[in-house]
Scaffold this active site. Structure first.
Site, PDB file in Angstrom:
ATOM      1  N   GLY A  53      28.543  -9.384   5.306  1.00  0.00           N
ATOM      2  CA  GLY A  53      30.102  -9.956   5.029  1.00  0.00           C
ATOM      3  C   GLY A  53      30.758  -9.893   4.238  1.00  0.00           C
ATOM      4  O   GLY A  53      30.076  -8.627   2.957  1.00  0.00           O
TER       5      GLY A  53
ATOM      6  N   VAL B  87      33.423 -11.328  -2.239  1.00  0.00           N
ATOM      7  CA  VAL B  87      32.407  -9.723  -2.729  1.00  0.00           C
ATOM      8  C   VAL B  87      31.642  -8.907  -2.138  1.00  0.00           C
ATOM      9  O   VAL B  87      31.764  -7.765  -2.954  1.00  0.00           O
ATOM     10  CB  VAL B  87      30.751 -10.811  -3.784  1.00  0.00           C
ATOM     11  CG1 VAL B  87      30.079  -9.536  -4.462  1.00  0.00           C
ATOM     12  CG2 VAL B  87      31.443 -11.738  -4.450  1.00  0.00           C
TER      13      VAL B  87
ATOM     14  N   GLY C 262      33.576 -10.662   2.392  1.00  0.00           N
ATOM     15  CA  GLY C 262      34.198 -11.862   1.637  1.00  0.00           C
ATOM     16  C   GLY C 262      34.773 -11.142   0.541  1.00  0.00           C
ATOM     17  O   GLY C 262      34.959  -9.621   0.761  1.00  0.00           O
TER      18      GLY C 262
ATOM     19  N   LYS D  99      24.264 -28.347 -13.228  1.00  0.00           N
ATOM     20  CA  LYS D  99      24.903 -28.402 -11.966  1.00  0.00           C
ATOM     21  C   LYS D  99      25.442 -29.972 -11.792  1.00  0.00           C
ATOM     22  O   LYS D  99      23.966 -30.638 -11.470  1.00  0.00           O
ATOM     23  CB  LYS D  99      24.175 -28.191 -10.769  1.00  0.00           C
ATOM     24  CG  LYS D  99      24.754 -27.416  -9.491  1.00  0.00           C
ATOM     25  CD  LYS D  99      24.865 -25.721  -9.664  1.00  0.00           C
ATOM     26  CE  LYS D  99      25.730 -25.295  -8.679  1.00  0.00           C
ATOM     27  NZ  LYS D  99      26.110 -24.265  -8.525  1.00  0.00           N
TER      28      LYS D  99
ATOM     29  N   TYR E 174      33.426  -7.651  -0.261  1.00  0.00           N
ATOM     30  CA  TYR E 174      35.046  -6.600   0.325  1.00  0.00           C
ATOM     31  C   TYR E 174      35.508  -5.508  -0.918  1.00  0.00           C
ATOM     32  O   TYR E 174      35.436  -4.694  -0.326  1.00  0.00           O
ATOM     33  CB  TYR E 174      36.199  -7.046   0.974  1.00  0.00           C
ATOM     34  CG  TYR E 174      36.891  -5.728   1.658  1.00  0.00           C
ATOM     35  CD1 TYR E 174      36.475  -6.164   3.196  1.00  0.00           C
ATOM     36  CD2 TYR E 174      38.076  -5.550   0.975  1.00  0.00           C
ATOM     37  CE1 TYR E 174      37.538  -5.332   3.964  1.00  0.00           C
ATOM     38  CE2 TYR E 174      38.567  -4.248   1.361  1.00  0.00           C
ATOM     39  CZ  TYR E 174      38.613  -4.515   2.621  1.00  0.00           C
ATOM     40  OH  TYR E 174      39.051  -3.267   3.812  1.00  0.00           O
TER      41      TYR E 174
HETATM   42  P1  NAD Z   1      32.967 -15.417   1.084  1.00  0.00           P
HETATM   43  O1  NAD Z   1      32.996 -16.878   2.182  1.00  0.00           O
HETATM   44  O2  NAD Z   1      34.175 -14.799   0.035  1.00  0.00           O
HETATM   45  O3  NAD Z   1      32.366 -14.723   1.821  1.00  0.00           O
HETATM   46  C1  NAD Z   1      31.182 -14.909   2.686  1.00  0.00           C
HETATM   47  C2  NAD Z   1      32.068 -13.288   4.067  1.00  0.00           C
HETATM   48  O4  NAD Z   1      30.654 -13.619   5.123  1.00  0.00           O
HETATM   49  C3  NAD Z   1      32.522 -13.973   5.008  1.00  0.00           C
HETATM   50  O5  NAD Z   1      33.625 -12.985   4.930  1.00  0.00           O
HETATM   51  C4  NAD Z   1      32.200 -14.658   6.649  1.00  0.00           C
HETATM   52  O6  NAD Z   1      33.288 -14.094   7.613  1.00  0.00           O
HETATM   53  C5  NAD Z   1      30.605 -13.561   5.950  1.00  0.00           C
HETATM   54  N1  NAD Z   1      29.871 -14.122   7.169  1.00  0.00           N
HETATM   55  C6  NAD Z   1      29.338 -15.467   6.953  1.00  0.00           C
HETATM   56  N2  NAD Z   1      28.209 -15.510   7.891  1.00  0.00           N
HETATM   57  C7  NAD Z   1      28.294 -14.435   8.109  1.00  0.00           C
HETATM   58  C8  NAD Z   1      26.488 -13.952   9.627  1.00  0.00           C
HETATM   59  N3  NAD Z   1      26.133 -14.360  10.165  1.00  0.00           N
HETATM   60  N4  NAD Z   1      27.219 -12.073   9.156  1.00  0.00           N
HETATM   61  C9  NAD Z   1      28.145 -11.252   8.540  1.00  0.00           C
HETATM   62  N5  NAD Z   1      28.714 -11.773   7.621  1.00  0.00           N
HETATM   63  C10 NAD Z   1      28.514 -13.272   7.602  1.00  0.00           C
HETATM   64  O7  NAD Z   1      31.812 -15.437  -0.296  1.00  0.00           O
HETATM   65  P2  NAD Z   1      31.728 -15.016  -1.077  1.00  0.00           P
HETATM   66  O8  NAD Z   1      33.067 -15.614  -2.701  1.00  0.00           O
HETATM   67  O9  NAD Z   1      32.458 -13.032  -1.269  1.00  0.00           O
HETATM   68  O10 NAD Z   1      30.321 -14.541  -1.759  1.00  0.00           O
HETATM   69  C11 NAD Z   1      29.215 -14.227  -0.729  1.00  0.00           C
HETATM   70  C12 NAD Z   1      28.152 -14.393  -1.466  1.00  0.00           C
HETATM   71  O11 NAD Z   1      27.638 -14.565  -2.428  1.00  0.00           O
HETATM   72  C13 NAD Z   1      27.541 -15.899  -1.517  1.00  0.00           C
HETATM   73  O12 NAD Z   1      25.878 -16.159  -0.724  1.00  0.00           O
HETATM   74  C14 NAD Z   1      27.527 -16.878  -2.671  1.00  0.00           C
HETATM   75  O13 NAD Z   1      26.672 -18.125  -2.901  1.00  0.00           O
HETATM   76  C15 NAD Z   1      27.156 -15.535  -2.863  1.00  0.00           C
HETATM   77  N6  NAD Z   1      28.104 -15.095  -4.762  1.00  0.00           N
HETATM   78  C16 NAD Z   1      29.566 -15.496  -5.059  1.00  0.00           C
HETATM   79  C17 NAD Z   1      29.665 -14.939  -6.053  1.00  0.00           C
HETATM   80  C18 NAD Z   1      31.356 -15.120  -6.359  1.00  0.00           C
HETATM   81  O14 NAD Z   1      31.591 -15.202  -7.260  1.00  0.00           O
HETATM   82  N7  NAD Z   1      31.792 -15.185  -5.068  1.00  0.00           N
HETATM   83  C19 NAD Z   1      29.152 -15.488  -6.769  1.00  0.00           C
HETATM   84  C20 NAD Z   1      27.266 -15.354  -7.288  1.00  0.00           C
HETATM   85  C21 NAD Z   1      27.129 -15.497  -5.867  1.00  0.00           C
END
Ligand code: NAD
Length: 354
Positions: A188, A192, A190, A90, A194
């Site tokens: 959440g 992932v 976002g 990392k 959605y």
């Molecule tokens: P993102 O930022 O697109 O989505 C996160 C969503 O959570 C947002 O819509 C935000 O408004 C919402 N949110 C924040 N605080 C909240 C709360 N207290 N209650 C409800 N909703 C809340 O992020 P993402 O890329 O969708 O990732 C989501 C999680 O998955 C993160 O923890 C990320 O580290 C993990 N993750 C993502 C990936 C990836 O491929 N994107 C891979 C591994 C892990």
């Protein structure tokens, strides 16, 4: 560690509480661009160390070092359990991603990644966009997730892996992977969350959704006939499955007692605030899908995509996350230690068996 009494200069790393025999920790400075970074290569037993680069305004270099050591170790475990021929590493850049990120900063970072001769491969993480990675790629080929190397946004693959993991958990707890009529709280919505909600809806599940962003919630209510709850009510929802897809440390001594679901399986990183929170879920008879196992679809897509290839292999390997979790749940049934403990065991076995 033995036979070495670290000097003041080295003790910051060798005596650090997060130091876990990391192979290489590099402190990086580029005066011209303003770059201060730390690259931590934890373990290359299974292959070159792949792990994202985070840009974050750390309060101190010590905080950045802690993150680099902890996150690089986490990548070793994640890549090992995902069955990837990759080790864990990392990088952290000490900078505010909104103000300090420049093309020269990212290019200078790439130059230092290049000096590690491929023992560390970088990719996107918090505070780093695909465009930033394109800048890094101007200085090194040891980069993934760029247009030239990848399949683009990893989120759909992360969601696919989480969906497969939820099916495996449902088979373990309810006797069938069929999600028809099952209720799932997706916290959440976002990138992932959605996409996961869409797959769950298509599989016949009933959704309870929450997000601090109202527009995301309204969209899910309309598109998936979901029921909306306030973010702080997501834990207590009367559902079969709770899928945390927002931020980390959501599973803690305040929230766990509220959980009615029999399964916790979602995408968020570092879901357990402390190891004791894993034990608590286990005591309460709630099956927890270890975060770094179930959310590995993204890293699988980054690691295995090759220029010009379709995503058949990536999808196959991502769907196999469900099989890995089934194996973890079965071993947990026999050993009764908690799935997160079994997942760590599995990672260590893969490292030692190599
Ligand atoms: P993102 O930022 O697109 O989505 C996160 C969503 O959570 C947002 O819509 C935000 O408004 C919402 N949110 C924040 N605080 C909240 C709360 N207290 N209650 C409800 N909703 C809340 O992020 P993402 O890329 O969708 O990732 C989501 C999680 O998955 C993160 O923890 C990320 O580290 C993990 N993750 C993502 C990936 C990836 O491929 N994107 C891979 C591994 C892990």
């Amino acid at each position: 560690m033995n036979a070495i009494t670290p000097s003041v200069a080295t003790s910051a790393v060798f005596n650090h509480t997060e130091f876990d025999d990391h192979e290489n920790v590099v402190f990086v400075r580029d005066k011209k661009s303003g770059l201060f970074a730390i690259i931590a290569v934890h373990d290359t037993t299974l292959g070159p160390a792949l792990g994202g680069c985070r840009v974050w305004p750390y309060a101190s270099p010590e905080e950045a070092l802690t993150d680099a050591l902890r996150l690089s170790r986490g990548m070793t475990y994640k890549n090992a359990v995902a069955g990837l021929p990759l080790g864990g590493g990392k990088a952290v850049i000490i900078a505010d991603p909104r103000k300090d990120k420049t093309t020269s900063l990212m290019q200078a970072f790439g130059k230092h990644v290049d000096r590690l001769s491929g023992t560390y491969i970088t990719a996107e993480d918090v505070g780093v966009s695909p465009d930033d990675m394109e800048e890094v790629a101007k200085s090194t080929t040891h980069v993934r997730g760029t247009k030239a190397t990848g399949l683009g946004d990893p989120s759909p693959y992360t969601a696919l892996g989480v969906f497969s993991g939820i099916q495996a958990a449902a088979a373990t707890v309810f006797g069938s992977p069929d999600l028809t009529g099952k209720t799932v709280s997706v916290q959440g919505l976002g990138h992932v969350g959605y996409d996961l909600a869409r797959q769950l809806h298509q599989a016949g599940a009933k959704l309870v959704v929450s997000d601090i962003n109202d527009a995301n919630v309204r969209r899910a209510v309309e598109e998936f006939s979901a029921t909306a709850v306030e973010p702080d009510k997501a834990y207590a929802a009367e559902v079969d499955i709770f899928a945390p897809c927002a931020l980390g440390a959501g599973l803690n001594c305040d929230t766990i007692p509220q959980i009615k679901a029999k399964i916790v399986a979602g995408a968020a990183n570092n879901q357990l605030k402390t190891p004791e929170d894993g034990t608590e879920l286990h005591k309460r008879g709630i099956l927890y899908a270890p975060d770094y196992v179930i959310n590995a679809g993204g890293v699988i897509s980054i690691a295995l995509a090759t220029p010009g290839s379709d995503d058949t292999d990536v999808r196959k390997k991502t769907i196999a996350i469900g099989d890995t979790l089934t194996q973890i749940f079965q071993r947990n049934h026999n050993q009764n230690l908690g799935p997160e403990v079994i997942a760590d065991q599995l990672a260590l076995e893969r490292l030692q068996g190599h």
